[in-house]
Enzyme design. Structure first.
Site, mmCIF file in Angstrom:
data_model
loop_
_atom_site.group_PDB
_atom_site.id
_atom_site.type_symbol
_atom_site.label_atom_id
_atom_site.label_comp_id
_atom_site.label_asym_id
_atom_site.label_seq_id
_atom_site.Cartn_x
_atom_site.Cartn_y
_atom_site.Cartn_z
ATOM 1 N N TYR A 89 0.931 -1.484 0.134
ATOM 2 C CA TYR A 89 0.063 0.096 -0.052
ATOM 3 C C TYR A 89 0.769 0.990 0.007
ATOM 4 O O TYR A 89 1.154 2.270 -0.570
ATOM 5 C CB TYR A 89 -0.848 0.069 1.061
ATOM 6 C CG TYR A 89 -2.606 -1.040 0.854
ATOM 7 C CD1 TYR A 89 -3.160 -0.538 -0.254
ATOM 8 C CD2 TYR A 89 -1.874 -2.218 1.368
ATOM 9 C CE1 TYR A 89 -4.357 -2.038 -0.290
ATOM 10 C CE2 TYR A 89 -2.801 -3.103 0.974
ATOM 11 C CZ TYR A 89 -3.765 -3.056 0.290
ATOM 12 O OH TYR A 89 -4.430 -3.291 0.086
ATOM 13 N N VAL B 40 -9.679 3.328 -4.353
ATOM 14 C CA VAL B 40 -9.081 3.772 -3.149
ATOM 15 C C VAL B 40 -8.438 5.013 -3.246
ATOM 16 O O VAL B 40 -7.786 5.380 -1.943
ATOM 17 C CB VAL B 40 -8.946 2.433 -1.990
ATOM 18 C CG1 VAL B 40 -9.549 1.679 -1.746
ATOM 19 C CG2 VAL B 40 -7.456 2.164 -3.181
ATOM 20 N N HIS C 264 -15.326 0.792 -0.421
ATOM 21 C CA HIS C 264 -13.764 0.256 -0.542
ATOM 22 C C HIS C 264 -12.235 0.146 0.246
ATOM 23 O O HIS C 264 -11.815 0.317 0.498
ATOM 24 C CB HIS C 264 -13.389 -0.484 -1.627
ATOM 25 C CG HIS C 264 -13.964 -1.277 -1.857
ATOM 26 N ND1 HIS C 264 -14.165 -2.129 -3.288
ATOM 27 C CD2 HIS C 264 -14.687 -1.870 -1.160
ATOM 28 C CE1 HIS C 264 -15.228 -2.236 -3.767
ATOM 29 N NE2 HIS C 264 -15.739 -2.623 -1.936
ATOM 30 N N CYS D 209 -5.128 2.333 12.859
ATOM 31 C CA CYS D 209 -4.702 1.009 14.337
ATOM 32 C C CYS D 209 -6.089 0.091 14.044
ATOM 33 O O CYS D 209 -6.583 -0.174 13.904
ATOM 34 C CB CYS D 209 -5.453 1.334 16.028
ATOM 35 S SG CYS D 209 -5.223 0.401 16.488
ATOM 36 N N SER E 92 -16.289 -4.336 -13.088
ATOM 37 C CA SER E 92 -15.773 -5.240 -14.020
ATOM 38 C C SER E 92 -17.826 -5.959 -13.550
ATOM 39 O O SER E 92 -17.613 -7.224 -14.147
ATOM 40 C CB SER E 92 -15.156 -5.716 -13.507
ATOM 41 O OG SER E 92 -14.364 -6.209 -12.006
HETATM 42 P P1 NAD Z 1 -12.003 -4.373 -12.054
HETATM 43 O O1 NAD Z 1 -10.062 -4.179 -12.118
HETATM 44 O O2 NAD Z 1 -12.586 -5.344 -11.789
HETATM 45 O O3 NAD Z 1 -12.352 -3.462 -13.439
HETATM 46 C C1 NAD Z 1 -12.187 -2.765 -14.607
HETATM 47 C C2 NAD Z 1 -12.878 -2.049 -15.450
HETATM 48 O O4 NAD Z 1 -12.610 -0.973 -16.044
HETATM 49 C C3 NAD Z 1 -13.194 -3.037 -16.752
HETATM 50 O O5 NAD Z 1 -14.653 -4.213 -16.174
HETATM 51 C C4 NAD Z 1 -13.283 -3.074 -17.237
HETATM 52 O O6 NAD Z 1 -13.404 -3.203 -18.867
HETATM 53 C C5 NAD Z 1 -13.260 -1.181 -17.031
HETATM 54 N N1 NAD Z 1 -11.930 -0.607 -18.024
HETATM 55 C C6 NAD Z 1 -10.714 -1.002 -18.682
HETATM 56 N N2 NAD Z 1 -10.168 0.824 -19.056
HETATM 57 C C7 NAD Z 1 -11.307 1.275 -18.401
HETATM 58 C C8 NAD Z 1 -11.297 3.375 -19.447
HETATM 59 N N3 NAD Z 1 -10.742 3.543 -19.927
HETATM 60 N N4 NAD Z 1 -12.702 3.614 -19.415
HETATM 61 C C9 NAD Z 1 -13.557 2.707 -18.629
HETATM 62 N N5 NAD Z 1 -13.557 2.283 -18.105
HETATM 63 C C10 NAD Z 1 -12.201 1.155 -18.095
HETATM 64 O O7 NAD Z 1 -12.305 -3.216 -10.952
HETATM 65 P P2 NAD Z 1 -13.202 -2.800 -9.884
HETATM 66 O O8 NAD Z 1 -15.259 -3.371 -11.046
HETATM 67 O O9 NAD Z 1 -13.665 -1.459 -9.926
HETATM 68 O O10 NAD Z 1 -13.448 -3.596 -9.119
HETATM 69 C C11 NAD Z 1 -11.949 -4.250 -8.836
HETATM 70 C C12 NAD Z 1 -11.295 -4.219 -6.710
HETATM 71 O O11 NAD Z 1 -9.972 -3.458 -6.742
HETATM 72 C C13 NAD Z 1 -12.151 -3.121 -6.159
HETATM 73 O O12 NAD Z 1 -12.771 -2.849 -5.092
HETATM 74 C C14 NAD Z 1 -11.016 -1.181 -5.877
HETATM 75 O O13 NAD Z 1 -11.401 -1.286 -4.706
HETATM 76 C C15 NAD Z 1 -9.572 -2.188 -6.790
HETATM 77 N N6 NAD Z 1 -9.184 -1.666 -7.773
HETATM 78 C C16 NAD Z 1 -8.679 -0.065 -7.015
HETATM 79 C C17 NAD Z 1 -8.357 0.487 -8.163
HETATM 80 C C18 NAD Z 1 -7.825 2.209 -7.795
HETATM 81 O O14 NAD Z 1 -8.143 2.777 -6.652
HETATM 82 N N7 NAD Z 1 -7.346 2.803 -8.938
HETATM 83 C C19 NAD Z 1 -7.502 -0.159 -8.671
HETATM 84 C C20 NAD Z 1 -7.098 -1.883 -8.626
HETATM 85 C C21 NAD Z 1 -8.454 -1.718 -8.178
HETATM 86 ZN ZN ZN Z 2 -4.305 1.626 18.993
#
Ligand code: NAD
Ligand code: ZN
Length: 241
Positions: free
Chosen positions: A61, A98, A114, A122, A188
């Site tokens: 992280y 996030v 999320h 903590c 997704s």
């Molecule tokens: P996912 O990775 O499962 O899916 C990403 C989706 O974004 C896909 O359906 C894809 O087709 C689409 N996509 C790709 N490029 C795109 C664009 N240019 N414009 C629009 N859509 C586009 O992501 P999710 O459904 O958000 O779930 C995954 C989990 O991953 C979440 O819980 C999240 O907390 C975490 N995550 C967060 C980050 C971040 O904060 N940036 C990055 C990776 C994963």
């Molecule tokens: Zn504490």
């Protein structure tokens, strides 16, 4: 893209996923074959992973924080911030992300179901000092896990890991039950409960449901419409003010 027309009584619920930040340079899970920046998701995003190797998780992280600090919001984030200026409380912006790109684009109210990369807390839920806090200087980039100043337990990222309950569910439920438009951008449709919101709102036949992204999501059948394209190509025109 023709702009969506809404009336004075319309309320929008917008759910964003990793796809909205993809064009800013943050990888989605999908892009990396189910891995998150080369790590198995269970290793870095589950309570079990944290207990097995907390240093690996903390460093993961810290790297994500550094990475997110080095990228910029894109035109889709900016369009949503402008939409809030126009709609105020009639827009409920909920994100699974996030990162802080919505805030940096100017969004004032963002529901981070999320959690947030730049908040820590903590790990002991019974600690009187366990409220999430932001401390960019001290806790953000550190490689070693800091200790709670109050009880000495480890500080953990304020992130909802798989198997944990997402944040703000009451507010989300309230906004879902009042919205007239439900729009998902770049998710997704595979991570629950967020992936189930669309079916929940569809129980009210007056709600219009729209998905925006370059490919159909897993729950595509539940949407009235899928606008196929990248977030920066579709969102600014579709949700223009
Ligand atoms: P996912 O990775 O499962 O899916 C990403 C989706 O974004 C896909 O359906 C894809 O087709 C689409 N996509 C790709 N490029 C795109 C664009 N240019 N414009 C629009 N859509 C586009 O992501 P999710 O459904 O958000 O779930 C995954 C989990 O991953 C979440 O819980 C999240 O907390 C975490 N995550 C967060 C980050 C971040 O904060 N940036 C990055 C990776 C994963
Ligand atoms: Zn504490």
């Amino acid at each position: 893209m023709e702009a969506l027309k809404f009336g004075f009584n319309d309320r929008l619920f917008i759910l964003t996923g990793a796809g909205i930040s993809a064009e800013s340079g943050l990888k989605t899970f999908r892009d990396s074959g189910g891995l998150w920046e080369n790590h198995r998701v269970e290793q870095v995003a589950s309570p079990e992973g944290w207990h097995a190797s907390p240093e690996v998780v903390w460093r993961f992280y810290s790297a994500r924080r550094a990475q997110a600090s080095g990228v910029q919001p894109n035109a889709a984030h900016v369009a949503l911030a402008k939409l809030e200026e126009r709609l105020g409380d009639r827009l409920f912006l909920c994100t699974q992300n996030v990162d802080d790109l919505h805030e940096r684009a100017g969004s004032q109210k963002v529901c981070h179901m999320h959690g947030q990369l730049f908040l820590s807390r903590c790990e002991d839920p019974n600690c009187p000092d366990s409220a999430p806090f932001e401390d960019r200087n001290e806790y953000v980039r550190l490689v070693d896990i800091p200790a709670c100043r109050h009880c000495g337990a480890r500080i953990r990222p304020h992130i909802c890991w798989f198997g944990e309950v997402p944040f703000e569910l009451e507010q989300i439920d309230n906004a879902l039950s009042r919205c007239s438009y439900f729009i998902v951008i770049g998710s997704s449709g595979s991570v629950y409960p967020a992936a189930g919101f669309v079916s929940y709102v569809r129980a009210r036949p007056t709600v219009r449901t729209i998905y925006v992204g370059p490919e159909k999501p897993e729950n595509a059948a539940a949407f009235d419409e899928c606008l196929v394209g990248k977030a920066t190509e579709i969102v600014p025109g579709f949700l223009s003010t």
